[in-house]
Design an enzyme around this catalytic site. Structure first.
Site, PDB file in Angstrom:
ATOM      1  N   HIS A  72       0.833  -1.204   0.000  1.00  7.68           N
ATOM      2  CA  HIS A  72       0.000   0.000   0.000  1.00  7.68           C
ATOM      3  C   HIS A  72       0.867   1.253   0.000  1.00  7.68           C
ATOM      4  O   HIS A  72       1.922   1.287   0.619  1.00  7.68           O
ATOM      5  CB  HIS A  72      -0.914   0.017   1.242  1.00  7.68           C
ATOM      6  CG  HIS A  72      -2.080  -0.925   1.128  1.00  7.68           C
ATOM      7  ND1 HIS A  72      -3.158  -0.867   1.959  1.00  7.68           N
ATOM      8  CD2 HIS A  72      -2.320  -1.942   0.272  1.00  7.68           C
ATOM      9  CE1 HIS A  72      -4.035  -1.794   1.620  1.00  7.68           C
ATOM     10  NE2 HIS A  72      -3.537  -2.475   0.600  1.00  7.68           N
ATOM     11  N   TYR A 200      -9.791   5.125   7.510  1.00  9.19           N
ATOM     12  CA  TYR A 200      -9.980   5.427   8.936  1.00  9.19           C
ATOM     13  C   TYR A 200     -11.113   6.449   9.028  1.00  9.19           C
ATOM     14  O   TYR A 200     -11.038   7.511   8.406  1.00  9.19           O
ATOM     15  CB  TYR A 200      -8.707   6.031   9.528  1.00  9.19           C
ATOM     16  CG  TYR A 200      -7.572   5.060   9.732  1.00  9.19           C
ATOM     17  CD1 TYR A 200      -6.720   4.716   8.689  1.00  9.19           C
ATOM     18  CD2 TYR A 200      -7.341   4.479  10.978  1.00  9.19           C
ATOM     19  CE1 TYR A 200      -5.668   3.820   8.875  1.00  9.19           C
ATOM     20  CE2 TYR A 200      -6.287   3.590  11.187  1.00  9.19           C
ATOM     21  CZ  TYR A 200      -5.459   3.261  10.129  1.00  9.19           C
ATOM     22  OH  TYR A 200      -4.424   2.373  10.330  1.00  9.19           O
ATOM     23  N   PRO A 292      -4.465  -0.142  18.649  1.00  7.48           N
ATOM     24  CA  PRO A 292      -4.135  -0.542  17.275  1.00  7.48           C
ATOM     25  C   PRO A 292      -4.369   0.541  16.218  1.00  7.48           C
ATOM     26  O   PRO A 292      -4.043   0.359  15.063  1.00  7.48           O
ATOM     27  CB  PRO A 292      -5.026  -1.753  17.022  1.00  7.48           C
ATOM     28  CG  PRO A 292      -6.053  -1.739  18.076  1.00  7.48           C
ATOM     29  CD  PRO A 292      -5.543  -0.954  19.210  1.00  7.48           C
ATOM     30  N   LYS A 296       0.807  -0.110  15.183  1.00  2.93           N
ATOM     31  CA  LYS A 296       2.185  -0.125  15.681  1.00  2.93           C
ATOM     32  C   LYS A 296       2.542  -1.336  16.535  1.00  2.93           C
ATOM     33  O   LYS A 296       3.723  -1.622  16.722  1.00  2.93           O
ATOM     34  CB  LYS A 296       2.427   1.144  16.521  1.00  2.93           C
ATOM     35  CG  LYS A 296       2.480   2.409  15.685  1.00  2.93           C
ATOM     36  CD  LYS A 296       3.701   2.430  14.783  1.00  2.93           C
ATOM     37  CE  LYS A 296       3.520   3.353  13.585  1.00  2.93           C
ATOM     38  NZ  LYS A 296       3.664   2.668  12.308  1.00  2.93           N
ATOM     39  N   TYR A 384       3.390   6.846  10.420  1.00  3.46           N
ATOM     40  CA  TYR A 384       2.577   5.672  10.073  1.00  3.46           C
ATOM     41  C   TYR A 384       3.417   4.614   9.351  1.00  3.46           C
ATOM     42  O   TYR A 384       3.325   3.430   9.648  1.00  3.46           O
ATOM     43  CB  TYR A 384       1.405   6.110   9.182  1.00  3.46           C
ATOM     44  CG  TYR A 384       0.340   5.049   8.994  1.00  3.46           C
ATOM     45  CD1 TYR A 384       0.424   4.126   7.961  1.00  3.46           C
ATOM     46  CD2 TYR A 384      -0.752   4.961   9.864  1.00  3.46           C
ATOM     47  CE1 TYR A 384      -0.545   3.141   7.781  1.00  3.46           C
ATOM     48  CE2 TYR A 384      -1.731   3.980   9.689  1.00  3.46           C
ATOM     49  CZ  TYR A 384      -1.611   3.076   8.646  1.00  3.46           C
ATOM     50  OH  TYR A 384      -2.577   2.100   8.478  1.00  3.46           O
TER      51      TYR A 384
HETATM   52  P1  FAS Z   1       2.081 -11.844  21.759  1.00  3.16           P
HETATM   53  O1  FAS Z   1       1.095 -11.572  22.851  1.00  3.16           O
HETATM   54  O2  FAS Z   1       1.609 -11.913  20.350  1.00  3.16           O
HETATM   55  O3  FAS Z   1       2.829 -13.238  22.029  1.00  3.16           O
HETATM   56  C1  FAS Z   1       3.221 -13.599  23.328  1.00  3.16           C
HETATM   57  C2  FAS Z   1       3.272 -15.120  23.372  1.00  3.16           C
HETATM   58  O4  FAS Z   1       3.752 -15.511  24.673  1.00  3.16           O
HETATM   59  C3  FAS Z   1       1.889 -15.757  23.202  1.00  3.16           C
HETATM   60  O5  FAS Z   1       1.949 -16.769  22.221  1.00  3.16           O
HETATM   61  C4  FAS Z   1       1.572 -16.308  24.584  1.00  3.16           C
HETATM   62  O6  FAS Z   1       0.805 -17.497  24.516  1.00  3.16           O
HETATM   63  C5  FAS Z   1       2.957 -16.574  25.144  1.00  3.16           C
HETATM   64  N1  FAS Z   1       2.989 -16.569  26.623  1.00  3.16           N
HETATM   65  C6  FAS Z   1       2.346 -15.707  27.451  1.00  3.16           C
HETATM   66  N2  FAS Z   1       2.630 -16.023  28.744  1.00  3.16           N
HETATM   67  C7  FAS Z   1       3.487 -17.093  28.701  1.00  3.16           C
HETATM   68  C8  FAS Z   1       4.130 -17.876  29.692  1.00  3.16           C
HETATM   69  N3  FAS Z   1       3.960 -17.598  30.977  1.00  3.16           N
HETATM   70  N4  FAS Z   1       4.927 -18.895  29.301  1.00  3.16           N
HETATM   71  C9  FAS Z   1       5.117 -19.150  27.977  1.00  3.16           C
HETATM   72  N5  FAS Z   1       4.524 -18.448  26.981  1.00  3.16           N
HETATM   73  C10 FAS Z   1       3.716 -17.443  27.359  1.00  3.16           C
HETATM   74  N6  FAS Z   1      -1.386  -4.772  16.619  1.00  3.16           N
HETATM   75  C11 FAS Z   1      -1.490  -4.116  15.445  1.00  3.16           C
HETATM   76  O7  FAS Z   1      -0.484  -3.564  14.961  1.00  3.16           O
HETATM   77  N7  FAS Z   1      -2.704  -4.058  14.775  1.00  3.16           N
HETATM   78  C12 FAS Z   1      -3.835  -4.672  15.274  1.00  3.16           C
HETATM   79  O8  FAS Z   1      -4.903  -4.602  14.675  1.00  3.16           O
HETATM   80  C13 FAS Z   1      -3.756  -5.373  16.495  1.00  3.16           C
HETATM   81  N8  FAS Z   1      -4.862  -6.016  17.004  1.00  3.16           N
HETATM   82  C14 FAS Z   1      -4.743  -6.669  18.216  1.00  3.16           C
HETATM   83  C15 FAS Z   1      -5.852  -7.339  18.800  1.00  3.16           C
HETATM   84  C16 FAS Z   1      -5.736  -7.992  20.033  1.00  3.16           C
HETATM   85  C17 FAS Z   1      -6.950  -8.695  20.645  1.00  3.16           C
HETATM   86  C18 FAS Z   1      -4.518  -7.972  20.721  1.00  3.16           C
HETATM   87  C19 FAS Z   1      -4.395  -8.626  22.090  1.00  3.16           C
HETATM   88  C20 FAS Z   1      -3.417  -7.319  20.162  1.00  3.16           C
HETATM   89  C21 FAS Z   1      -3.517  -6.678  18.902  1.00  3.16           C
HETATM   90  N9  FAS Z   1      -2.429  -6.052  18.313  1.00  3.16           N
HETATM   91  C22 FAS Z   1      -2.507  -5.394  17.134  1.00  3.16           C
HETATM   92  C23 FAS Z   1      -1.168  -6.059  18.956  1.00  3.16           C
HETATM   93  C24 FAS Z   1      -0.510  -7.387  18.657  1.00  3.16           C
HETATM   94  O9  FAS Z   1      -0.430  -7.578  17.277  1.00  3.16           O
HETATM   95  C25 FAS Z   1       0.827  -7.378  19.349  1.00  3.16           C
HETATM   96  O10 FAS Z   1       1.518  -6.175  19.143  1.00  3.16           O
HETATM   97  C26 FAS Z   1       1.692  -8.538  18.938  1.00  3.16           C
HETATM   98  O11 FAS Z   1       0.984  -9.718  19.144  1.00  3.16           O
HETATM   99  C27 FAS Z   1       2.960  -8.476  19.785  1.00  3.16           C
HETATM  100  O12 FAS Z   1       3.628  -9.664  19.639  1.00  3.16           O
HETATM  101  P2  FAS Z   1       4.373 -10.325  20.901  1.00  3.16           P
HETATM  102  O13 FAS Z   1       5.133  -9.283  21.617  1.00  3.16           O
HETATM  103  O14 FAS Z   1       5.058 -11.513  20.352  1.00  3.16           O
HETATM  104  O15 FAS Z   1       3.218 -10.741  21.926  1.00  3.16           O
HETATM  105  C1  PHB Z   2      -5.686  -4.561  10.580  1.00  2.00           C
HETATM  106  O1  PHB Z   2      -6.072  -5.412  11.424  1.00  2.00           O
HETATM  107  O2  PHB Z   2      -5.594  -4.795   9.356  1.00  2.00           O
HETATM  108  C2  PHB Z   2      -5.327  -3.173  11.066  1.00  2.00           C
HETATM  109  C3  PHB Z   2      -5.604  -2.839  12.388  1.00  2.00           C
HETATM  110  C4  PHB Z   2      -5.286  -1.567  12.827  1.00  2.00           C
HETATM  111  C5  PHB Z   2      -4.694  -0.658  11.946  1.00  2.00           C
HETATM  112  C6  PHB Z   2      -4.404  -1.006  10.638  1.00  2.00           C
HETATM  113  C7  PHB Z   2      -4.733  -2.287  10.191  1.00  2.00           C
HETATM  114  O3  PHB Z   2      -4.403   0.601  12.381  1.00  2.00           O
END
Ligand code: FAS
Ligand code: PHB
Length: 389
Positions: A72, A200, A292, A296, A384
């Site tokens: 994009h 957005y 989100p 980031k 961004y």
């Molecule tokens: P993660 O949380 O992905 O991974 C951590 C891992 O550690 C998991 O697999 C967990 O099971 C494991 N773990 C936890 N405790 C443990 C323990 N005690 N022992 C062993 N393992 C353990 N970011 C965006 O940029 N755009 C979005 O739209 C977006 N939507 C999101 C929606 C939701 C519901 C959530 C919760 C987050 C969202 N995020 C989004 C943010 C998300 O993408 C995070 O930034 C990303 O998962 C970060 O990755 P990790 O740091 O690896 O953490």
């Molecule tokens: C996505 O889930 O595609 C997403 C979420 C938040 C953003 C951009 C993309 O700001």
């Protein structure tokens, strides 16, 4: 068992770190409490910065993203019934890629498996020990047996609810938090996206985001009350509410369909300082959370891992601790800029219960300035697409 770096968490941060360390010849083991299927079942981020894609390439896990990801050049901001495109590539020379976090995680899992590296899934009761000494170790329970991993360093990549940050004494850590008075209700549908780029939307009824996972799979979000439950949002209600918040062109072109995933995520800004505790280092959501809105979260996890993997490579290759000593301050400098940007985007686009008419007008003035000022839209664009590493 002994390894150089014990990584807790097999999400994007843990798996990317493991792959980069392997590339650098640094032995590592990943411990994950869930199953691979559970980790892949979480629908989260969708937009990758160029720097994140480059790290996947460096980790040997980027080829599918280049084949299947959607590149994009800009996004649209919609307010007052009209859409305004921000050409981010023209402003920065950079692009963004739509490629779901699920796919990123799968590619990293496959790369790790192909390299024959050790990932222990369903590891229960994972605990970091003695990370304030020169002999850190991690214990975990698997099939009822307690195991111990002796290591040089521990990487806490276990997300917001993980054990790593929770293992640090309260006196050694400072946290900063802002909880937003609303959540995001997200839906995934096997329908063509309403537009080829993200939209957005700032609307009097609340925020809405039109995004996607491919040319045939769409993802939409609407701002919803924090205490809403997914059962209150049958598909028809979701689509009706989304249409109320979109401009007429989007409404006319929106293709609805059954949800294949639907979830409500709370929004918060959170930072834990520092990101290093002796021989334990935090990376990704274990250390910080952003709403989100600025896309980031996943990208910040990647930049933490960029700094941390280089620090470990320097330690083992050059016998220098400069990188690991500087990790926390280096990573936090970029983290706070992304936290600010995500807070600013969230503040500008969402309906806050206490904002009143004055606050609503300030939001519209901010948006109008953004789309009519080259300086303002350039500033939005450079944040961004991702600030330099
Ligand atoms: P993660 O949380 O992905 O991974 C951590 C891992 O550690 C998991 O697999 C967990 O099971 C494991 N773990 C936890 N405790 C443990 C323990 N005690 N022992 C062993 N393992 C353990 N970011 C965006 O940029 N755009 C979005 O739209 C977006 N939507 C999101 C929606 C939701 C519901 C959530 C919760 C987050 C969202 N995020 C989004 C943010 C998300 O993408 C995070 O930034 C990303 O998962 C970060 O990755 P990790 O740091 O690896 O953490
Ligand atoms: C996505 O889930 O595609 C997403 C979420 C938040 C953003 C951009 C993309 O700001």
């Amino acid at each position: 068992m002994r390894t150089k770096v014990a990584i807790i968490g097999a999400g994007p941060a843990g798996l990317l770190l493991g792959q980069l360390l392997h590339t650098y010849g640094v032995d590592n083991v990943v411990l994950e409490r869930q199953t691979p299927e559970y980790v892949l079942g979480r629908i989260r981020a969708g937009l990758l910065e160029e720097g994140t894609v480059a790290l996947l390439d460096e980790a040997g896990a980027g080829s599918r993203a280049h084949h299947e990801g959607l590149v994009h050049h800009g996004v649209e901001l919609a307010f007052g019934g009209a859409r305004h495109r921000i050409d981010m590539h023209a402003a920065t020379g950079k692009t963004m890629m739509i490629y779901g976090q699920t796919e990123v995680t799968l590619d990293l899992m496959n790369a790790r498996k192909a390299a024959g590296l050790t990932t222990i899934y369903e590891a229960a009761d994972v605990k970091p020990h003695d990370f304030d000494t020169d002999l850190p170790r991690v214990t975990y329970v698997k099939d009822g047996i307690t195991h111990e991993i002796a290591c040089d360093f521990i990487a806490g990549c276990d997300g917001y609810h993980g054990v790593s940050r929770a293992s640090v004494s309260a006196s050694a850590i400072q946290t900063f938090e802002r909880v937003y008075p609303f959540g995001w209700l997200g839906i995934l549908s096997e329908t063509p996206p309403v537009s080829h780029e993200l939209i957005y939307n700032n609307h009097a009824r609340g925020f809405a985001l039109c995004t996607m996972r491919s040319t045939h799979r769409s993802r939409y979000y609407v701002q919803c009350p924090l205490d809403d439950h997914i059962d209150q949002w049958p598909d028809d209600r979701f689509w009706d509410e989304l249409k109320r918040r979109l401009d007429q062109k989007a409404v006319d072109e929106l293709v609805t369909g059954p949800s294949i995933e639907k979830s409500i995520a709370p929004l918060r800004s959170f930072v834990a300082e520092p990101m290093r505790f002796g021989r334990m280092f935090l990376a990704g959501d274990a250390s910080h959370i952003v709403p989100p809105t600025g896309a980031k979260g996943l990208n910040l996890a990647a930049s933490d891992v960029h700094y941390l993997s280089h620090a470990f490579r320097e330690y083992y290759d050059e016998k220098s601790s400069a990188g690991i000593d500087a990790y926390s301050s280096t990573a936090l400098t970029r983290v706070w800029k992304a936290v600010r940007f995500s807070w600013w985007m969230t503040s500008m686009l969402h309906k806050f219960p206490d904002q009143g008419e004055f606050g609503a007008r300030i939001q519209l003035a901010e948006l109008d300035y953004l789309v009519s000022s080259k300086a303002a839209s350039t500033s939005l664009s450079e944040n961004y697409v991702g600030l330099p590493l």
